[in-house]
Design a protein around this motif. Structure first.
Motif, mmCIF file in Angstrom:
data_model
loop_
_atom_site.group_PDB
_atom_site.id
_atom_site.type_symbol
_atom_site.label_atom_id
_atom_site.label_comp_id
_atom_site.label_asym_id
_atom_site.label_seq_id
_atom_site.Cartn_x
_atom_site.Cartn_y
_atom_site.Cartn_z
ATOM 1 N N VAL A 134 29.155 37.562 48.404
ATOM 2 C CA VAL A 134 30.308 38.197 49.052
ATOM 3 C C VAL A 134 30.888 39.211 48.063
ATOM 4 O O VAL A 134 30.484 39.251 46.896
ATOM 5 C CB VAL A 134 31.379 37.154 49.460
ATOM 6 C CG1 VAL A 134 30.785 36.074 50.359
ATOM 7 C CG2 VAL A 134 32.048 36.529 48.235
ATOM 8 N N THR A 135 31.837 40.011 48.546
ATOM 9 C CA THR A 135 32.399 41.044 47.668
ATOM 10 C C THR A 135 33.919 40.908 47.629
ATOM 11 O O THR A 135 34.541 40.669 48.670
ATOM 12 C CB THR A 135 32.014 42.447 48.189
ATOM 13 O OG1 THR A 135 30.594 42.496 48.354
ATOM 14 C CG2 THR A 135 32.450 43.529 47.210
ATOM 15 N N VAL A 136 34.482 41.047 46.450
ATOM 16 C CA VAL A 136 35.943 41.045 46.329
ATOM 17 C C VAL A 136 36.395 42.307 45.603
ATOM 18 O O VAL A 136 35.622 42.929 44.881
ATOM 19 C CB VAL A 136 36.458 39.812 45.537
ATOM 20 C CG1 VAL A 136 36.175 38.522 46.282
ATOM 21 C CG2 VAL A 136 35.887 39.764 44.122
ATOM 22 N N ALA B 55 40.991 41.897 48.383
ATOM 23 C CA ALA B 55 40.076 41.758 49.527
ATOM 24 C C ALA B 55 38.980 40.745 49.276
ATOM 25 O O ALA B 55 38.499 40.587 48.147
ATOM 26 C CB ALA B 55 39.434 43.107 49.847
ATOM 27 N N LEU B 56 38.600 40.053 50.353
ATOM 28 C CA LEU B 56 37.370 39.266 50.386
ATOM 29 C C LEU B 56 36.557 39.790 51.561
ATOM 30 O O LEU B 56 37.043 39.823 52.699
ATOM 31 C CB LEU B 56 37.672 37.781 50.611
ATOM 32 C CG LEU B 56 36.438 36.937 50.998
ATOM 33 C CD1 LEU B 56 35.411 36.886 49.874
ATOM 34 C CD2 LEU B 56 36.851 35.528 51.408
ATOM 35 N N PHE B 57 35.317 40.198 51.278
ATOM 36 C CA PHE B 57 34.434 40.681 52.338
ATOM 37 C C PHE B 57 33.191 39.808 52.376
ATOM 38 O O PHE B 57 32.544 39.597 51.336
ATOM 39 C CB PHE B 57 34.051 42.144 52.077
ATOM 40 C CG PHE B 57 33.112 42.702 53.109
ATOM 41 C CD1 PHE B 57 33.484 42.742 54.458
ATOM 42 C CD2 PHE B 57 31.861 43.183 52.753
ATOM 43 C CE1 PHE B 57 32.619 43.250 55.421
ATOM 44 C CE2 PHE B 57 30.989 43.698 53.714
ATOM 45 C CZ PHE B 57 31.378 43.733 55.048
ATOM 46 N N ARG C 150 28.482 47.948 52.406
ATOM 47 C CA ARG C 150 29.099 47.898 53.736
ATOM 48 C C ARG C 150 30.617 47.888 53.656
ATOM 49 O O ARG C 150 31.312 48.517 54.448
ATOM 50 C CB ARG C 150 28.620 46.660 54.505
ATOM 51 C CG ARG C 150 27.419 46.973 55.402
ATOM 52 C CD ARG C 150 27.109 45.811 56.351
ATOM 53 N NE ARG C 150 28.224 45.464 57.224
ATOM 54 C CZ ARG C 150 28.565 44.206 57.526
ATOM 55 N NH1 ARG C 150 27.903 43.177 57.000
ATOM 56 N NH2 ARG C 150 29.575 43.977 58.343
ATOM 57 N N LEU C 151 31.112 47.164 52.687
ATOM 58 C CA LEU C 151 32.570 47.126 52.511
ATOM 59 C C LEU C 151 33.105 48.536 52.240
ATOM 60 O O LEU C 151 34.113 48.966 52.819
ATOM 61 C CB LEU C 151 32.931 46.188 51.347
ATOM 62 C CG LEU C 151 34.398 46.174 50.928
ATOM 63 C CD1 LEU C 151 35.311 45.793 52.087
ATOM 64 C CD2 LEU C 151 34.628 45.204 49.759
#
Ligand code: FDA
Length: 502
Positions: free
Chosen positions: A230-232, A276-278, A284-285
């Protein structure tokens, strides 16, 4: 009186018949104070003069809970249940009523976690912390997760019975939306599960506040899917840059973003932090942010690609450098005084209002954060009566989260009146009729219970109850009449039994 103290002796005798004495702590035993303080998160409720429990029972099995309830009923000692002690108003271990004689059932040792990764389910003891569960789930499978709050020391008992909001809510709803079964001790001391307690009781403990209905011993929950990576990001903008414009704009954007993206804001002078959490990769984020919120100026360099469990650490501590074991630290406890007030927002708050809020209230060193957490996505697609938590349609929730370290009444009064002042200032811009509040953000300013005969007054409780539960309040009171008609489980804001109309 001597009859009261003989009741207490009789109560203790009753406990000792079934519970090992080393688990029963009275003010005259060595560990009482340490145990009482072990999960206190708000020093306001251990100030001198606070009414303390007669006894703390540190249960190690469900049978001890049953015994404590039965002995309490027999000898007129009430029960307060404590899992993680995070209640903003200390209701799990302190009483405002100087005449209330109560025992604390401390569930910290009931924290077993059993994960069935193949079925994506888990049984979790009420005393387990969110951090312990996140750690255990990730150890079982990197693509499993559980939607719950951001503070790792919050425990299951209070959190799930009040709702449970966190960074996966836009994708999967509240913790309470993901409960499959529960084991409860009721007011008659019976051990019940979903099929034996019945659907109404089961409905009530998923957001209605467990303490009014019984003691929830453990929960069976549905685990949810997340990608391996995931991405933060955390992006800080200052007031003298564009913070006010961005916060204003955020309100039109965050609740409508794809469900995989959670973007919260912490406003604390002189800045606004966008966190953010994606549930996906950076590329993509970045595309989403460039299309939907270009003003924030996010770049790919802001991304950190990590596992979901690491994201729980990032959201709490703003860093990915801590080892996962930080999630297991139950003693990671701030020694501060706390007062929180919260709101729900239905229409974007106009820019000028943010400007004047900042000018009048935030522009002072040491002021607390105002936290904005977006709803939308899954939150908005669940019916307001599916669980007692009715606040499904708002843009976002807002918390004025004041904590301070200075002792003394001056600091206390100054800080509390600050929180109330900001809350008053926000009145024209937030939800109305009722001014809606989430019960896990407990606020005794909304009102406290009064007795009518020997049970809590329904009409009086409606005043605060409809703010937490709206139309679900009456149904909660109906469940209460059925499962605890004598109102044994009561506190300052417990659900009263529904009275027949006069
Ligand atoms: P505690 O033990 O104090 O219980 C709270 C209430 O539930 C009490 O009335 C208690 O009697 C009752 N209760 C507890 N265990 C029970 C059981 N087993 N059966 C029946 N009743 C029981 N919330 C959120 O949604 N998202 C978040 O991110 C956060 N973050 C957060 C951070 C910090 C620092 C604090 C102090 C609080 C939060 N919260 C939160 C609020 C939190 O969800 C709320 O306080 C929970 O009720 C805490 O549950 P505990 O078991 O820890 O508290």
């Amino acid at each position: 009186s001597s009859s009261a103290s003989s009741d207490v002796d009789a109560f203790l005798g009753c406990l000792y018949a079934d519970i090992p004495p080393r688990l029963v702590h009275t003010p005259s035993t060595n560990n009482y104070s340490a145990l009482l303080l072990s999960s206190v998160r708000n020093l306001r409720y251990v100030l001198p003069g606070t009414v303390r429990p007669l006894v703390i029972v540190a249960v190690t099995e469900p049978g001890h809970v049953q015994t404590t309830v039965l002995c309490g009923r027999r000898h007129s000692v009430r029960i307060r249940t404590r899992s993680g002690g995070h209640d903003y108003e200390g209701l799990s271990y302190a009483s405002l009523d100087p005449h209330q004689r109560f025992a604390v059932l401390d569930l910290a040792e009931l924290r077993a976690i059993h994960i069935d990764a193949a079925r994506a389910e888990a049984w979790v003891g009420s005393g387990a912390s969110l951090g312990e569960l996140y750690y255990a789930v990730a150890a079982a499978n990197r693509t499993l997760a559980f939607p719950a709050g951001s503070c790792p020391t919050v425990c299951f008992g209070g959190h799930l019975s009040g709702g449970g909001f966190g960074s996966l809510a836009r994708k999967y709803g509240l913790s309470a939306d993901n409960v499959l079964d529960a084991v409860v001790v009721d007011a008659q001391g019976r051990l019940l599960n979903r099929s034996t307690m019945g659907e109404d009781f089961f409905w009530a403990i998923r957001g209605g506040g467990g303490e009014s209905f019984g003691v929830v011993v453990s929960w069976k929950v549905r685990l949810v899917r997340v990608p391996e990576t995931v991405t933060v990001f955390g992006i800080r903008r200052f007031r003298n840059q564009s913070a006010i414009d961005l916060v204003t704009k955020w309100q039109d954007i965050a609740p409508f973003l794809p469900r995989d993206l959670y973007l919260r804001v912490l406003v604390q002078n002189p800045q606004a932090d966008f966190v953010a959490l994606f549930l996906g990769r950076c590329g993509r984020l970045f595309d989403i942010m460039r299309r939907r919120f270009p003003e924030l100026g996010m770049t790919q360099a802001d991304c950190q690609e990590i596992s979901w469990v690491q994201s729980t650490i990032f959201i709490e501590f703003f860093t990915t450098d801590k080892p996962l074991e930080v999630l297991l630290d139950r003693s990671n406890k701030p020694d501060y005084y706390l007062k929180v007030k919260s709101d729900h927002v239905q229409e974007p708050i106009p820019r000028h209002a943010w400007e004047s809020l900042w000018e009048k209230w935030l522009d002072e060193p040491g002021t607390p954060p105002i936290m904005l957490d977006p709803y939308g996505g899954r939150m908005g697609s669940i019916s307001p009566s599916a669980t007692p938590f009715p606040h499904r349609d708002y843009l976002y929730q807002l918390q004025i989260y004041s904590f301070w370290f200075e002792n003394g009444t001056d600091a206390l009064e100054k800080r509390i009146s600050w929180v109330r002042g900001v809350h008053k200032e926000l009145e024209p811009y937030v939800s109305k009729n009722p001014r809606a509040v989430y019960v896990n953000y407990r606020d005794l300013d909304l009102g406290t219970n009064e007795l009518e005969g020997n049970v809590t007054s329904y009409d009086n409780a409606k005043v605060w109850g409809e703010k937490y539960f709206k139309g679900n309040f009456e149904r909660l009171a109906g469940v209460k009449s059925r499962v605890d008609p004598d109102d044994f489980f009561r506190n300052e804001q417990s659900i009263p039994p529904l009275r027949a109309a006069k």
